[in-house]
Design a protein around this motif. Structure first.
Motif, PDB file in Angstrom:
ATOM      1  N   GLU A 167       0.268  -0.990  -0.066  1.00 13.80           N
ATOM      2  CA  GLU A 167      -0.208  -0.076  -0.695  1.00 13.80           C
ATOM      3  C   GLU A 167       1.130   1.408  -0.057  1.00 13.80           C
ATOM      4  O   GLU A 167       0.352   2.075  -0.833  1.00 13.80           O
ATOM      5  N   VAL A 171       1.275   4.377  -2.702  1.00 13.69           N
ATOM      6  CA  VAL A 171       0.551   5.841  -2.592  1.00 13.69           C
ATOM      7  C   VAL A 171       1.634   6.228  -2.963  1.00 13.69           C
ATOM      8  O   VAL A 171       1.763   7.260  -3.772  1.00 13.69           O
ATOM      9  N   SER A 172       2.881   5.706  -2.164  1.00 10.77           N
ATOM     10  CA  SER A 172       4.348   6.853  -3.040  1.00 10.77           C
ATOM     11  C   SER A 172       4.382   6.625  -4.796  1.00 10.77           C
ATOM     12  O   SER A 172       4.184   8.298  -5.106  1.00 10.77           O
ATOM     13  N   GLU A 174       2.156   6.479  -6.291  1.00  4.89           N
ATOM     14  CA  GLU A 174       0.210   7.684  -6.813  1.00  4.89           C
ATOM     15  C   GLU A 174       0.833   9.133  -6.429  1.00  4.89           C
ATOM     16  O   GLU A 174       0.205   9.499  -7.586  1.00  4.89           O
ATOM     17  N   GLY A 281       2.032   9.425   4.624  1.00  4.68           N
ATOM     18  CA  GLY A 281       0.307   8.642   5.632  1.00  4.68           C
ATOM     19  C   GLY A 281       0.911   8.322   6.949  1.00  4.68           C
ATOM     20  O   GLY A 281       1.980   8.691   7.446  1.00  4.68           O
TER      21      GLY A 281
END
Length: 671
Positions: A167, A171-172, A174, A281
């Motif tokens: 995840e 996220v990175s 994205e 995050g």
């Protein structure tokens, strides 16, 4: 024949080096065996040595003599001989002293003790040990199941770690893609802004070029006329030349060549975007909120209690100033209390506030602020009832037979002494079970700290009983009453000193307190004698320890005597009446219990002699441990809110529920 067999076995178990019984026998390659310490002595510092029996050369292992094979057959035979050696001399087993007895020992040192034939005792104790083994097996199975759960937890942790790792990478990626898109958009925007600026600046510059060209032409023409014209020509053309210069000057005034655009664009970094790219995050445990709530160790309904909200310093900072709403809800009635706390900037803080539970019992505390915190689980705790809330029963347990004593286990099982049926009854949510033990006149009961055993006072004796099996483990006293060292006369109350684990028995008709050892019920000491002053007793009954003090019901003196739990010195009296016929103070109290807030609950039975208010007794009186009277409630009768000979009382320290043995009403009342 038997003697010769024993001699042969003895020779077989004798080391041929030290000529003594084998000690940790080891076998060398030639087949002969010797004590380990003998082999170490023989082989010390050598690579090879000769067998003491057959003279065969034997190599010493790298690790020394201890690496030789253990002689398991000899070791097992030696253990078997040691187990059976001397057993033929014993014929009995003393249940009191837990010793094997010969005929002579049974007739002399153990005369009068309770003992049985050794085979009978063996069968009885073997059965008890088998039951204990069953419990051990159950616990072993439980432990094995717990281990499987732990293994699964390890697997889940590793699996979740990999999932979250994926995840984070996603996220990175994205964020990187989003930054690239944002960069491209910003560059396009930059081109648009500066292209427009350049267009305006270039147009203005071109206009200025044309105007400059015109001015230069006029200037050159005038300069030419001035340099080439004669006096007459110049004078005749003066008016024309002035008009040209004036026309150019007017044209210059009409045109404003002040720059319409400038290189005034500034790029300002988005610092929040940069910081978020460093921390993409937050990781929060699913079961652990980012805040915690503390409260007073004991919360009482109707009284204010302090609650504190603690936020973790690593909690993400807020962009706004939130307020936190705390709501307290009774799980039984649904009644709520709400308080709103304004905290200011939230980043690593704690805040204390007061709330008053409206009702007793389980409470639900909910904290509400933003989306992150509202998703967390509410906090539950128990609000104990106030002494002023007692009186109306919550519940009744009926169909008992003169209940006179009660104890409460940690899993909410009641152990009830039924004097009417001379029995013990276990009561829980699944039903009722009676103990097989028969008593003569049972009265008081007390549980050990681990709840493995409980103690019951009987007619003239005290019994130690195993909770799980219901078997009597030990007995003090006997069928006959007396005052001597090992005798009692109508013992009633019983309590266990939490500091020493010793058992305190109210030897009622002997007007004293007897102290017994923890498991053997051997008399340790005693204190008190008959009298009416502090330091003496007149029929002591119920008692209970609280901190380093012992509170004893002095039935005949109608008061509670307070003693030191350490040296048994008298300290004070609680509830003593001013006069014998006074209605004030206590009246023939029988039992007591103390809650976690320091309130004493006392059962009273009869009224003062010749008192016209005798019908008003059969009540519960409440005092503080410092002797201050709080209130009384109840009265003689068979209604819901009255009592008839209340003789036993206990409190569940987990939720404050009071259990009263309403003896002659054959019920237990929960308050």
């Amino acid at each position: 024949m038997a003697a010769r067999a024993n001699a042969d076995i003895s020779e077989l178990l004798t080391c041929s080096v030290c000529f003594d019984d084998y000690k940790d026998p080891r076998t060398i390659p030639c087949g002969h065996s010797f004590c380990l310490h003998c082999l170490e002595s023989i082989s010390d510092g050598k690579m090879v040595f000769e067998c003491p029996v057959c003279r065969a050369e034997t190599a010493v292992p790298e690790g020394g003599a201890s690496q030789y094979v253990i002689a398991f057959v000899l070791k097992s035979l030696k253990d078997a001989v040691e187990r059976t050696e001397g057993e033929e001399d014993y014929h009995f087993y003393c249940e009191k002293c837990h010793e094997l007895l010969t005929y002579q020992m049974a007739a002399t040192t153990h005369q009068g003790h309770k003992y049985h034939n050794i085979q009978v005792s063996y069968a009885n104790h073997l059965e008890a040990l088998k039951k204990s083994l069953i419990r051990l097996r159950v616990r072993t199975e439980d432990m094995a199941a717990d281990r499987e759960v732990l293994l699964q937890v390890e697997s889940d942790i590793l699996k979740q770690k990999e999932q979250i790792r994926e995840e984070i990478v996603i996220v990175s990626d994205e964020i990187i893609d989003a930054i690239r898109k944002a960069t491209q958009q910003k560059l396009v925007q930059l081109d648009e802004i500066f292209d427009k600026k350049m267009e305006i600046a270039m147009q203005q510059r071109q206009e200025s070029d044309e105007m400059l060209k015109t001015f230069v032409g006029i200037q050159e023409e005038v300069e030419h006329k001035l340099s080439t014209s004669s006096c007459c020509q110049l004078l005749s053309k003066k008016t024309e030349i002035l008009k040209q210069i004036h026309s150019a000057t007017c044209m210059m005034k009409k045109k404003d060549f002040k720059p319409k655009e400038k290189a005034n664009v500034k790029f300002v970094r988005n610092s929040s975007l940069v910081s978020s790219s460093q921390n993409i995050g937050y990781l929060f445990p699913k079961s652990s909120p980012s805040y915690s709530v503390g409260h007073d160790p004991l919360v009482m309904a109707g009284l204010p209690s302090t609650f504190t909200v603690f936020f973790n310093p690593s909690h993400p900072p807020y962009d706004s100033t939130p307020s936190i709403q705390c709501t307290l809800t009774s799980c039984d009635t649904g009644n709520t209390t709400t308080t709103v706390c304004d905290f200011g900037k939230v980043q690593g803080f704690s805040h204390s506030f007061e709330m008053v539970p409206v009702d007793r019992g389980e409470q639900l505390l909910t904290i509400t602020t933003d989306d992150m915190l509202t998703a967390q689980e509410p906090i539950t705790f128990i609000a104990h009832p106030s002494p002023y809330m007692r009186g109306r029963p919550l519940k009744e347990i009926k169909s008992l037979k003169k209940p006179i004593g009660i104890a409460i286990t940690k899993n909410n099982t009641l152990i009830v002494v039924n004097q009417g049926s001379n029995s013990i009854e276990f009561i829980d949510d699944s039903g009722r079970v009676s103990c097989d033990i028969k008593f003569t006149d049972p009265h008081g009961i007390a549980l050990t700290d681990d709840e493995a055993y409980f103690i019951v006072t009987d007619k003239h004796s005290v019994r130690l009983i195993e909770t799980l099996s219901g078997n009597v483990i030990e007995t003090a006293g006997g069928e006959k009453k007396g005052y001597k060292r090992n005798l009692f006369s109508n013992p009633t109350g019983v309590a266990i000193n939490p500091m020493t684990k010793q058992i305190y028995v109210a030897d009622t008709d002997n007007h004293r307190i007897v102290v017994l050892s923890e498991m053997t019920l051997t008399r340790v000491t005693e204190f008190g004698k008959k009298g009416s002053s502090l330091g003496t007793f007149d029929e002591p009954m119920g008692m209970e320890f609280n901190s380093d003090k012992l509170y004893i019901v002095n039935n005949g003196s109608s008061c509670i005597d307070v003693y030191s739990a350490i040296d048994h010195k008298p300290l004070s009296r609680i509830g003593a009446s001013p006069t014998r016929l006074s209605y004030e103070g206590l009246s023939r109290p029988s039992s007591l219990t103390i809650d976690t807030f320091g309130y004493i609950y006392i059962t009273e039975v009869t009224a003062p002699i010749f008192s016209v208010k005798s019908s008003a007794i059969n009540r519960i009186s409440i005092y503080k441990t410092d002797g201050q009277f709080v209130r009384s409630f109840g009265g003689k009768g068979r209604t819901e809110e009255s009592f008839y000979d209340p003789s036993g009382i206990a409190i569940d320290r987990r939720d404050g529920t009071l259990y009263v043995c309403d003896t002659d009403n054959n019920r237990i009342v929960l308050l």
